[in-house]
Structures are given as structure tokens and as C-alpha cells.
Design a protein around this motif. Structure first.
Motif, PDB file in Angstrom:
ATOM      1  N   GLY A  83     -40.003 -10.006 -26.694  1.00 43.23           N
ATOM      2  CA  GLY A  83     -41.179  -9.416 -27.316  1.00 43.23           C
ATOM      3  C   GLY A  83     -42.476  -9.651 -26.587  1.00 43.23           C
ATOM      4  O   GLY A  83     -43.475  -8.968 -26.861  1.00 43.23           O
ATOM      5  N   GLN A  84     -42.525 -10.604 -25.669  1.00 45.63           N
ATOM      6  CA  GLN A  84     -43.741 -10.819 -24.902  1.00 45.63           C
ATOM      7  C   GLN A  84     -43.963  -9.669 -23.915  1.00 45.63           C
ATOM      8  O   GLN A  84     -43.017  -9.011 -23.475  1.00 45.63           O
ATOM      9  CB  GLN A  84     -43.678 -12.139 -24.126  1.00 45.63           C
ATOM     10  CG  GLN A  84     -43.835 -13.378 -24.990  1.00 45.63           C
ATOM     11  CD  GLN A  84     -43.885 -14.646 -24.163  1.00 45.63           C
ATOM     12  OE1 GLN A  84     -43.413 -14.702 -23.024  1.00 45.63           O
ATOM     13  NE2 GLN A  84     -44.454 -15.700 -24.738  1.00 45.63           N
ATOM     14  N   ARG A  85     -45.234  -9.441 -23.567  1.00 41.93           N
ATOM     15  CA  ARG A  85     -45.574  -8.463 -22.551  1.00 41.93           C
ATOM     16  C   ARG A  85     -45.773  -9.195 -21.226  1.00 41.93           C
ATOM     17  O   ARG A  85     -46.612 -10.097 -21.131  1.00 41.93           O
ATOM     18  CB  ARG A  85     -46.840  -7.694 -22.919  1.00 41.93           C
ATOM     19  CG  ARG A  85     -46.685  -6.784 -24.127  1.00 41.93           C
ATOM     20  CD  ARG A  85     -47.853  -5.818 -24.227  1.00 41.93           C
ATOM     21  NE  ARG A  85     -47.836  -4.851 -23.116  1.00 41.93           N
ATOM     22  CZ  ARG A  85     -48.848  -4.033 -22.838  1.00 41.93           C
ATOM     23  NH1 ARG A  85     -49.980  -4.096 -23.534  1.00 41.93           N
ATOM     24  NH2 ARG A  85     -48.755  -3.166 -21.833  1.00 41.93           N
ATOM     25  N   VAL A  86     -44.993  -8.803 -20.225  1.00 45.20           N
ATOM     26  CA  VAL A  86     -44.999  -9.452 -18.914  1.00 45.20           C
ATOM     27  C   VAL A  86     -45.417  -8.440 -17.860  1.00 45.20           C
ATOM     28  O   VAL A  86     -44.912  -7.311 -17.824  1.00 45.20           O
ATOM     29  CB  VAL A  86     -43.608 -10.015 -18.573  1.00 45.20           C
ATOM     30  CG1 VAL A  86     -43.600 -10.610 -17.160  1.00 45.20           C
ATOM     31  CG2 VAL A  86     -43.182 -11.066 -19.594  1.00 45.20           C
ATOM     32  N   LEU A  87     -46.337  -8.842 -16.989  1.00 44.85           N
ATOM     33  CA  LEU A  87     -46.751  -8.038 -15.842  1.00 44.85           C
ATOM     34  C   LEU A  87     -46.320  -8.762 -14.579  1.00 44.85           C
ATOM     35  O   LEU A  87     -46.690  -9.917 -14.360  1.00 44.85           O
ATOM     36  CB  LEU A  87     -48.261  -7.832 -15.845  1.00 44.85           C
ATOM     37  CG  LEU A  87     -48.843  -7.122 -14.616  1.00 44.85           C
ATOM     38  CD1 LEU A  87     -48.316  -5.694 -14.509  1.00 44.85           C
ATOM     39  CD2 LEU A  87     -50.373  -7.133 -14.660  1.00 44.85           C
ATOM     40  N   ASP A  88     -45.540  -8.079 -13.727  1.00 47.20           N
ATOM     41  CA  ASP A  88     -45.046  -8.676 -12.491  1.00 47.20           C
ATOM     42  C   ASP A  88     -45.769  -8.050 -11.305  1.00 47.20           C
ATOM     43  O   ASP A  88     -45.573  -6.865 -10.989  1.00 47.20           O
ATOM     44  CB  ASP A  88     -43.537  -8.465 -12.365  1.00 47.20           C
ATOM     45  CG  ASP A  88     -42.944  -9.189 -11.174  1.00 47.20           C
ATOM     46  OD1 ASP A  88     -43.390 -10.321 -10.891  1.00 47.20           O
ATOM     47  OD2 ASP A  88     -42.028  -8.629 -10.536  1.00 47.20           O
ATOM     48  N   LEU A  89     -46.624  -8.829 -10.647  1.00 45.23           N
ATOM     49  CA  LEU A  89     -47.382  -8.356  -9.487  1.00 45.23           C
ATOM     50  C   LEU A  89     -46.532  -8.452  -8.223  1.00 45.23           C
ATOM     51  O   LEU A  89     -45.736  -9.370  -8.074  1.00 45.23           O
ATOM     52  CB  LEU A  89     -48.647  -9.190  -9.324  1.00 45.23           C
ATOM     53  CG  LEU A  89     -49.605  -9.226 -10.511  1.00 45.23           C
ATOM     54  CD1 LEU A  89     -50.761 -10.173 -10.207  1.00 45.23           C
ATOM     55  CD2 LEU A  89     -50.124  -7.828 -10.851  1.00 45.23           C
ATOM     56  N   GLY A  90     -46.741  -7.532  -7.288  1.00 46.31           N
ATOM     57  CA  GLY A  90     -45.944  -7.551  -6.065  1.00 46.31           C
ATOM     58  C   GLY A  90     -44.472  -7.479  -6.374  1.00 46.31           C
ATOM     59  O   GLY A  90     -43.662  -8.175  -5.757  1.00 46.31           O
ATOM     60  N   THR A  91     -44.094  -6.616  -7.309  1.00 40.66           N
ATOM     61  CA  THR A  91     -42.746  -6.642  -7.877  1.00 40.66           C
ATOM     62  C   THR A  91     -41.661  -6.249  -6.895  1.00 40.66           C
ATOM     63  O   THR A  91     -40.495  -6.571  -7.088  1.00 40.66           O
ATOM     64  CB  THR A  91     -42.690  -5.733  -9.125  1.00 40.66           C
ATOM     65  OG1 THR A  91     -41.522  -6.027  -9.881  1.00 40.66           O
ATOM     66  CG2 THR A  91     -42.719  -4.259  -8.760  1.00 40.66           C
ATOM     67  N   GLY A  92     -42.008  -5.519  -5.813  1.00 43.07           N
ATOM     68  CA  GLY A  92     -40.992  -5.130  -4.837  1.00 43.07           C
ATOM     69  C   GLY A  92     -39.936  -4.244  -5.470  1.00 43.07           C
ATOM     70  O   GLY A  92     -40.239  -3.219  -6.080  1.00 43.07           O
ATOM     71  N   THR A  93     -38.681  -4.646  -5.365  1.00 41.39           N
ATOM     72  CA  THR A  93     -37.587  -3.891  -5.984  1.00 41.39           C
ATOM     73  C   THR A  93     -37.270  -4.389  -7.387  1.00 41.39           C
ATOM     74  O   THR A  93     -36.232  -4.058  -7.950  1.00 41.39           O
ATOM     75  CB  THR A  93     -36.320  -3.955  -5.114  1.00 41.39           C
ATOM     76  OG1 THR A  93     -35.958  -5.319  -4.905  1.00 41.39           O
ATOM     77  CG2 THR A  93     -36.539  -3.280  -3.772  1.00 41.39           C
ATOM     78  N   GLY A  94     -38.168  -5.187  -7.970  1.00 41.58           N
ATOM     79  CA  GLY A  94     -38.045  -5.542  -9.378  1.00 41.58           C
ATOM     80  C   GLY A  94     -37.139  -6.710  -9.698  1.00 41.58           C
ATOM     81  O   GLY A  94     -36.740  -6.881 -10.856  1.00 41.58           O
ATOM     82  N   SER A  95     -36.850  -7.555  -8.719  1.00 41.78           N
ATOM     83  CA  SER A  95     -35.925  -8.668  -8.954  1.00 41.78           C
ATOM     84  C   SER A  95     -36.349  -9.554 -10.117  1.00 41.78           C
ATOM     85  O   SER A  95     -35.574  -9.808 -11.052  1.00 41.78           O
ATOM     86  CB  SER A  95     -35.798  -9.512  -7.680  1.00 41.78           C
ATOM     87  OG  SER A  95     -35.208 -10.767  -7.939  1.00 41.78           O
ATOM     88  N   LEU A  96     -37.589 -10.036 -10.088  1.00 44.02           N
ATOM     89  CA  LEU A  96     -38.072 -10.922 -11.146  1.00 44.02           C
ATOM     90  C   LEU A  96     -38.337 -10.134 -12.424  1.00 44.02           C
ATOM     91  O   LEU A  96     -38.039 -10.598 -13.535  1.00 44.02           O
ATOM     92  CB  LEU A  96     -39.335 -11.639 -10.679  1.00 44.02           C
ATOM     93  CG  LEU A  96     -39.898 -12.723 -11.592  1.00 44.02           C
ATOM     94  CD1 LEU A  96     -38.865 -13.792 -11.918  1.00 44.02           C
ATOM     95  CD2 LEU A  96     -41.131 -13.361 -10.957  1.00 44.02           C
ATOM     96  N   ALA A  97     -38.862  -8.937 -12.293  1.00 45.13           N
ATOM     97  CA  ALA A  97     -39.170  -8.106 -13.465  1.00 45.13           C
ATOM     98  C   ALA A  97     -37.920  -7.855 -14.296  1.00 45.13           C
ATOM     99  O   ALA A  97     -37.957  -7.918 -15.541  1.00 45.13           O
ATOM    100  CB  ALA A  97     -39.786  -6.786 -13.013  1.00 45.13           C
TER     101      ALA A  97
END
Length: 274
Positions: A51-65
Motif C-alpha cells: 500500500g505504500q507509494r514508492v518512487l524508484d529513481l534511475g530505475t533502469g530495467t526496473g529491477s528494484l521497482a
């Protein structure tokens, strides 16, 4: 050893960034993503909860996202390279997650302020203008929100395949400086503290990543010092020489490559200590 090539593409530096869009296919196919254990540990700190809103900077191919999305967070990913974002969207479909991607700089996202519970930067902080990125993160976070800067680094130990591969990259690209990593980044703590963040702490753990020889070659073609900065003939020469090194000195297939996961977490400026 193959001869050096002239450096004609952008190199790491204060004003130049590697062009990771050039490596998008190898990046998406071969680059190992962050281990899921990272998000499990962050959740113990109240970060990345459903439910939290997360923003991933420099996400690249989205690994962490994708890790946060699988954990039930609502995730937005930002990156300068549209080619990487296109690969990220394809990977999302395969893994059954939905992430909102935006093409923008980490230092100026254009997103509304005070809108996110967590802002992350995975494997990319060294490419940012740190003071500007810290100010942007502080602007984007809700009161009580958290910043996370994370890394997942291969470890060049004496005599291992990482050390040999890094030596090869340096022979072809003498301007490349991102070698010899310990996987620890104490300067990032100072960046956050200078920007008014509080409650700063770190976590780390080591894992082994298994690569086939083909995947290792692809992973290293996708690195900043190779595919993102060498001309095509330099990338081809690197790949051929790495194949020879693997055949002659590291014949095991698959390879077991040591990695260190490390993260610094910090509370948004103005957050009261509990």
C-alpha cells in the motif's frame, strides 16, 4: 591482450554519463537484479510495505521497482533512458506486475511534491548530481517518508573472475574508474545528512549469483565501462577476449560470482525521532 580502442563515447565524470540505452537488451537479459531479501529487510524498517507509494529513481530495467511492486507497493519508476524503460515494461508483463514509468532526470522528476512514502535509488547514485537529487527526494517525500540508496555489487576478490574481467575492461577503457568495489558507500550517508535527512543507518549482506559463461559475457557487455561507453568494435573485442579468458582460466560453467547487497536508509527532513 587485445589492443586498446580510442574512447569516443561519453565516459563517467561530473558532466558525462555512459549511454545505458545502448546496452538495453543485454542489460535486461543478463544483469542480475537485486535479491528479494533486500525488500524483506527494508520492510523490517517500515519501508516498502503493501500500500505504500514508492518512487524508484534511475530505475533502469526496473529491477528494484519490481521487488517493491511484488511486495504490494504502488510503484513509479523514473529513468533518463527510454530504451531501458521499454525493457522494464516488457519484463513487468512477464512477471505480472504493473509499474508507472516516467522518462525524467532524478534531479528534476517533474512529479508532484509530498507524494511518496519511499524514494529509492538502486545502483545509480554515483551518476546523479547528489545535492540536487537529495533536494528532489526531500521534496517528493511525504512527512515521515524514507529515502533508500541501494547497491548490488560484484566483488573483485584476488584471482576471481570479477577481478580478471575488470582488468580486461581497464585495458580497453582506461578512463573507466568503477573497478575494485567493496560494495560499501559511506559518502552517500554524508550526502543524505547534508540534505537534512535523519535516522541514517545501513544494512548489508553477501550472496552468490550464478551465471552461465554466456550470461557473464552479456552481463559485462552491459556494464558502464563496456557497452555503455565503448564503440561497437571495442565491445566486440572485449567480448572475444573475455570468452578466451573464461575458456582458459575459468572453465567452470556456471560461474558462482560473489555479490554484496548494501543500502543506506534515512528519514525525510523534519521527521521526529521515535
Amino acid at each position: 591482450m587485445t589492443a586498446r580502442f580510442n574512447q569516443t563515447h561519453p565516459t563517467p565524470g561530473p558532466d558525462l554519463r555512459p549511454e545505458f540505452g545502448l546496452t538495453a537488451a543485454d542489460y535486461a537479459r543478463h544483469r542480475a537484479g537485486f535479491p528479494a531479501e533486500l525488500v524483506r529487510r527494508l520492510q523490517g524498517h517500515g519501508i516498502g510495505l503493501p500500500g505504500q507509494r514508492v518512487l524508484d529513481l534511475g530505475t533502469g530495467t526496473g529491477s528494484l521497482a519490481r521487488l517493491f511492486a511484488r511486495a504490494g507497493a504502488g510503484v513509479t519508476g523514473v529513468d533518463r533512458a527510454g530504451e531501458l524503460l521499454a525493457q522494464a515494461a516488457e519484463l513487468d508483463v512477464r512477471e505480472g506486475v504493473r509499474i508507472d514509468y516516467r522518462r525524467a532526470a532524478a534531479e528534476d522528476t517533474g512529479l508532484p511534491g509530498a507524494s511518496y512514502d519511499v524514494v529509492t535509488a538502486g545502483q545509480c547514485w554515483h551518476w546523479f548530481d547528489a545535492p540536487r537529487a537529495v533536494r528532489e527526494i526531500a521534496r517528493l517525500l511525504r512527512p515521515g517518508g524514507h529515502a533508500v540508496i541501494a547497491h548490488f555489487d560484484m566483488l573483485p576478490l584476488p584471482g576471481n573472475v570479477v577481478e580478471a574481467t575488470e582488468r580486461l575492461i581497464r585495458s580497453l577503457n582506461p578512463d573507466w574508474t568503477l573497478y575494485g568495489s567493496t560494495g560499501l558507500y559511506p559518502r552517500w550517508l554524508t550526502d543524505l545528512a547534508t540534505g537534512g535527512f535523519t535516522g541514517i543507518e545501513t544494512l548489508s549482506f553477501d550472496v552468490e549469483v550464478v551465471y552461465t559463461q554466456e550470461a557473464w559475457r552479456g552481463r559485462m557487455r552491459a556494464s558502464a565501462g563496456v557497452g555503455a561507453s565503448l564503440p561497437p568494435e571495442g565491445v566486440a573485442a572485449f567480448d572475444a577476449e573475455l570468452a578466451r579468458i573464461l575458456r582458459d582460466h575459468f572453465p567452470d560453467d556456471p560461474l558462482r560470482v560473489p555479490h554484496r547487497t548494501w543500502a543506506v536508509l534515512a528519514a525525510a527532513p523534519g521527521t521526529e525521532r521515535s
